[in-house]
Scaffold this motif. Structure first.
Motif, PDB file in Angstrom:
ATOM      1  N   ILE A  37       0.887  -1.262  -0.051  1.00  0.00           N
ATOM      2  CA  ILE A  37      -0.013   0.059   0.088  1.00  0.00           C
ATOM      3  C   ILE A  37       0.749   1.221  -0.064  1.00  0.00           C
ATOM      4  O   ILE A  37       1.895   1.222   0.782  1.00  0.00           O
ATOM      5  N   GLN A  38       0.551   2.055  -0.843  1.00  0.00           N
ATOM      6  CA  GLN A  38       1.422   3.538  -1.237  1.00  0.00           C
ATOM      7  C   GLN A  38       0.494   4.552  -0.679  1.00  0.00           C
ATOM      8  O   GLN A  38      -0.802   4.513  -0.982  1.00  0.00           O
ATOM      9  N   LEU A  39       1.012   5.632  -0.173  1.00  0.00           N
ATOM     10  CA  LEU A  39       0.102   6.924  -0.142  1.00  0.00           C
ATOM     11  C   LEU A  39       0.741   8.048  -0.732  1.00  0.00           C
ATOM     12  O   LEU A  39       1.912   8.316  -0.538  1.00  0.00           O
ATOM     13  N   HIS A  40      -0.169   8.793  -1.384  1.00  0.00           N
ATOM     14  CA  HIS A  40       0.372  10.051  -1.915  1.00  0.00           C
ATOM     15  C   HIS A  40      -0.514  10.847  -1.469  1.00  0.00           C
ATOM     16  O   HIS A  40      -1.615  11.148  -1.587  1.00  0.00           O
ATOM     17  N   CYS A  41       0.151  12.134  -0.862  1.00  0.00           N
ATOM     18  CA  CYS A  41      -0.767  13.461  -0.381  1.00  0.00           C
ATOM     19  C   CYS A  41       0.119  14.485  -0.500  1.00  0.00           C
ATOM     20  O   CYS A  41       1.269  14.531  -0.722  1.00  0.00           O
ATOM     21  N   HIS A  42      -0.806  15.469  -1.033  1.00  0.00           N
ATOM     22  CA  HIS A  42      -0.308  16.703  -1.249  1.00  0.00           C
ATOM     23  C   HIS A  42      -0.230  17.595   0.102  1.00  0.00           C
ATOM     24  O   HIS A  42      -0.956  17.340   0.999  1.00  0.00           O
ATOM     25  N   TYR A  43       0.702  18.611   0.341  1.00  0.00           N
ATOM     26  CA  TYR A  43       0.872  19.384   1.380  1.00  0.00           C
ATOM     27  C   TYR A  43      -0.281  20.260   1.751  1.00  0.00           C
ATOM     28  O   TYR A  43      -1.088  20.322   2.541  1.00  0.00           O
ATOM     29  N   ILE A  44      -0.476  21.338   0.849  1.00  0.00           N
ATOM     30  CA  ILE A  44      -1.348  22.436   0.637  1.00  0.00           C
ATOM     31  C   ILE A  44      -1.688  23.098   2.125  1.00  0.00           C
ATOM     32  O   ILE A  44      -1.140  23.918   2.539  1.00  0.00           O
ATOM     33  N   GLY A  45      -2.679  22.341   2.716  1.00  0.00           N
ATOM     34  CA  GLY A  45      -3.022  22.940   4.101  1.00  0.00           C
ATOM     35  C   GLY A  45      -2.012  22.574   5.314  1.00  0.00           C
ATOM     36  O   GLY A  45      -2.137  23.178   6.504  1.00  0.00           O
ATOM     37  N   GLY A  46      -1.081  21.554   4.957  1.00  0.00           N
ATOM     38  CA  GLY A  46      -0.148  21.144   6.181  1.00  0.00           C
ATOM     39  C   GLY A  46      -0.368  19.797   6.932  1.00  0.00           C
ATOM     40  O   GLY A  46       0.301  19.486   7.550  1.00  0.00           O
ATOM     41  N   LEU A  47      -1.606  19.427   6.661  1.00  0.00           N
ATOM     42  CA  LEU A  47      -1.940  17.676   7.456  1.00  0.00           C
ATOM     43  C   LEU A  47      -1.099  16.926   6.948  1.00  0.00           C
ATOM     44  O   LEU A  47      -0.789  15.815   7.801  1.00  0.00           O
ATOM     45  N   ALA A  48      -0.431  17.108   5.689  1.00  0.00           N
ATOM     46  CA  ALA A  48       0.340  15.744   5.027  1.00  0.00           C
ATOM     47  C   ALA A  48       1.290  15.217   5.988  1.00  0.00           C
ATOM     48  O   ALA A  48       1.413  14.011   6.124  1.00  0.00           O
ATOM     49  N   PRO A  49       2.322  15.737   6.549  1.00  0.00           N
ATOM     50  CA  PRO A  49       3.370  15.141   7.403  1.00  0.00           C
ATOM     51  C   PRO A  49       2.711  14.435   8.580  1.00  0.00           C
ATOM     52  O   PRO A  49       3.207  13.237   8.687  1.00  0.00           O
ATOM     53  N   MET A  50       1.638  14.667   9.459  1.00  0.00           N
ATOM     54  CA  MET A  50       1.153  14.114  10.457  1.00  0.00           C
ATOM     55  C   MET A  50       0.255  12.888   9.792  1.00  0.00           C
ATOM     56  O   MET A  50       0.323  11.738  10.387  1.00  0.00           O
ATOM     57  N   THR A  51      -0.226  13.201   8.584  1.00  0.00           N
ATOM     58  CA  THR A  51      -1.092  12.120   7.876  1.00  0.00           C
ATOM     59  C   THR A  51      -0.096  10.883   7.479  1.00  0.00           C
ATOM     60  O   THR A  51      -0.280   9.671   7.704  1.00  0.00           O
ATOM     61  N   TYR A  52       1.064  11.226   7.100  1.00  0.00           N
ATOM     62  CA  TYR A  52       1.960  10.266   6.791  1.00  0.00           C
ATOM     63  C   TYR A  52       2.563   9.597   8.071  1.00  0.00           C
ATOM     64  O   TYR A  52       2.799   8.124   7.923  1.00  0.00           O
ATOM     65  N   LEU A  53       2.784  10.228   9.228  1.00  0.00           N
ATOM     66  CA  LEU A  53       3.258   9.675  10.264  1.00  0.00           C
ATOM     67  C   LEU A  53       2.145   8.454  10.958  1.00  0.00           C
ATOM     68  O   LEU A  53       2.598   7.374  11.160  1.00  0.00           O
TER      69      LEU A  53
END
Length: 610
Positions: free
Chosen positions: A202-218
């Motif tokens: 499973i791979q995850l591709h997120c855009h940063y935009i509003g800033g949630l992505a680093p927490m989402t990745y963790l």
């Protein structure tokens, strides 16, 4: 918690510059650093597909196929990855199955290893042909599930789409969070379900935009995700992905340590920082408008397109109204995810609704096609009122849309004739006829000219406006300037078989100046000038000449056209809209040049009714 490293896909060479630099990174800017990137140990390098194919031909004067071959020559350890829009391939409409298959075959032959395939509507039928072709080549088929938030997009929906893709033969699954809406704790649930129920990576591709992505990745890492997408820091943040250096550092010393060499990563980052400065691009930043993605759910890249379109319309102050209109339009048409091409279709409709002052009064061809079912099944129920208003008594289709597309690659061979030197050239033309023809003529036609110092294609012999691109030659620009500053209206230049007429811009544009952008459509009485019927632009768009029905030439002055015949192509937010003649007549004037930006209501053609 598992004790194995998380792998990283680097998106710098595709999504990074597509998101931040309007897809304008040139191949020469990539080549010097590729061998270093190859040494890092990335899971893959995303370097092709998406908007890069179109942008290379249209804006960079580059052959996309040659870029792929060059990257493969320098990257010998790391798999190359591309983004494929299912039946849309790398374009904005459904292409015939034969074209999809042959595109995949040639991409694999030229060096592509991993095909990430998505459909804007998560309609499984739109994956079928591409998936089969990828498996036939022996390459990696990754099925991508588009993530969004709506009343009809549930956790069960995403798991079911992923399971269907695995049944179709997907070797891995990617969750594609293009709008940066995936929250950390929902990601934990989603990845947890997928890891428990599906036996592929499973791979995850997120855009940063509003800033949630680093927490989402963790949280996704903690839930067991196998691969995540990042970009080097000069091309990270904002509309792009989180920075590779940030993610790698965050996981050092944990059971999920990526084990990537930070010093090599910083070497890469310093190189791209130098490229960024030299090319004048800004860093990825998050604005208040981007942060509001959590309420309006409009992806950052889509906001950038909207800002550009509204600026050209002198209506940037109306962006808040458009952002309010987008969710309304989206709900009326069944909550499609806002990813290409649906983001452009919904965004364009919202702009037209706001600027015209009459909702659903002007409807682009692509929106009509979507409502007919030609892009696939809407995720949720579509307003019957909208269907009735747009389609009248016509009912949407319920078959796989590509079943109604009968074209083959060979159908395009006679049209492009000897301009196509390879099957790759032919594919480029089939995908983007106007753009590819211009590119191929520029590179494959014309005698060497001492006057211009470059090969001048045949289509430049009568309209100088078309010739003013980067490759027209400095001497051509000097001649044009001389004409503009003199009392002479026209100069004819002959060099061997080459003949070119250079006219003053005022002569070419004709006497009637472009109309200012109105708040509503021009009155019917304004559609006539000097006895001619004026065909006007329905959008702020880029004007491209359209082939005649016989496809042997473009619509020209003096041609007789039928009512309903396509006169030109108007590109708005990457959507190619055909503008048709609303009366039968003889074309007496073409008032704009190929590739020119036109305004809403601007006259484009003068027809003498017959």
């Amino acid at each position: 918690m598992r004790a194995r490293k998380v792998r990283i896909t680097d998106t710098t060479l595709r999504d990074g510059h597509q998101s931040l630099w309007a897809t304008r990174m040139r191949t020469p800017d990539m080549l010097p650093i590729l061998e270093t990137m190859d040494e890092v140990g990335f899971h893959s390098l995303e370097c092709w597909g998406g908007a890069t194919f179109d942008a290379m031909l249209r804006f960079l004067d580059e052959d996309p196929w040659e870029r792929l071959r060059l990257i493969k020559k320098h990257v010998v350890r790391t798999p190359l990855q591309m983004l494929l829009r299912g039946q849309n391939i790398v374009g904005y409409r459904h292409y015939g199955d034969d074209i999809v298959r042959r595109f995949v075959y040639r991409a694999a032959e030229n060096g592509m290893d991993i095909f990430r395939v998505f459909d804007a509507l998560n309609d499984i039928r739109n994956f079928e042909t591409a998936a089969a072709a990828i498996k036939e080549t022996g390459k990696h088929f990754q099925g991508a599930v588009v993530y969004t938030i709506s009343p009809v997009h549930s956790l069960d929906h995403y798991v079911e789409v992923a399971r269907s893709l695995v049944d179709m033969g997907a070797a891995s699954i990617c969750i594609k969070d293009m709008a940066a809406l995936l929250s950390p704790y929902y990601a934990e649930q989603l990845i947890g379900r997928l890891k428990a129920e599906i036996d592929v990576p499973i791979q995850l591709h997120c855009h940063y935009i509003g800033g949630l992505a680093p927490m989402t990745y963790l949280k996704a890492v903690e839930a067991g995700v196998d691969v995540i997408d990042t970009a080097t820091v000069p091309l990270a943040f904002g509309n792009s992905q989180p920075a590779t250096e940030m993610v790698v550092t965050a996981l050092i010393g944990t059971p999920n340590d990526t084990e990537l060499d930070l010093e090599k990563l910083f070497t890469i980052a310093k190189y791209f920082e130098k490229v960024r400065i030299e090319t004048g691009h800004e860093r990825g930043v998050t604005s208040l408008t981007h942060m509001q993605v959590y309420s309006h759910q409009v992806p950052g890249g889509m906001i950038s397109n909207l800002e550009s379109q509204l600026s050209e319309q002198n209506a940037l102050d109306r962006l808040p109204e458009v952002l309010q209109e987008i969710p309304v339009v989206r709900s009326e048409i069944g909550y499609p995810p806002l990813v290409t091409p649906m983001s452009q279709i919904v965004g364009t409709q919202a702009v037209l609704n706001v600027l015209s002052g009459r909702r659903w009064h002007i409807v682009p061809d692509e929106m009509k096609a979507y409502l007919r079912g030609q892009y696939g099944a809407a995720p949720g129920p579509v307003s019957r009122e909208v269907i009735q208003r747009v389609l009248g008594g016509e009912e949407p289709i319920h078959v796989r849309p590509a079943d109604l597309v009968n074209e083959t690659l060979e159908d395009y061979r006679d049209e492009i004739d000897n301009l196509a030197r390879s099957e790759e050239d032919l594919l480029s033309y089939a995908l983007f006829p106007q753009t590819a023809r211009t590119y191929l003529e520029r590179h494959h036609i014309g005698p060497e000219s001492d006057v211009f110092g470059t090969q001048m294609p045949a289509y430049l012999t009568s309209q100088v406006g078309t010739a003013l691109g980067d490759d027209a030659g400095a001497r051509l620009r000097d001649i044009l300037m001389l004409v503009e500053e003199s009392a002479v209206d026209e100069v004819v230049i002959e060099q061997g078989d080459l003949k070119m007429t250079v006219r003053k811009a005022a002569v070419v544009a004709a006497a009637e100046a472009p109309a200012a952008a109105p708040a509503a459509a021009p009155a019917a009485a304004d559609d006539h000038s000097n006895g001619y019927h004026m065909v006007r632009s329905k959008w702020v768009a880029t004007f491209y000449r359209a082939p005649s029905p016989q496809a042997q030439s473009f619509v020209e002055v003096g041609d007789t056209v039928a009512a309903g015949q396509t006169l030109c192509i108007l590109e708005m937010m990457k959507m190619m809209n055909e503008l048709t003649a609303d009366v039968a007549g003889v074309v007496r004037q073409i008032l704009v040049e190929d590739g020119e930006t036109v305004q809403y209501g601007q006259p484009l053609f003068a027809l003498e009714p017959v």
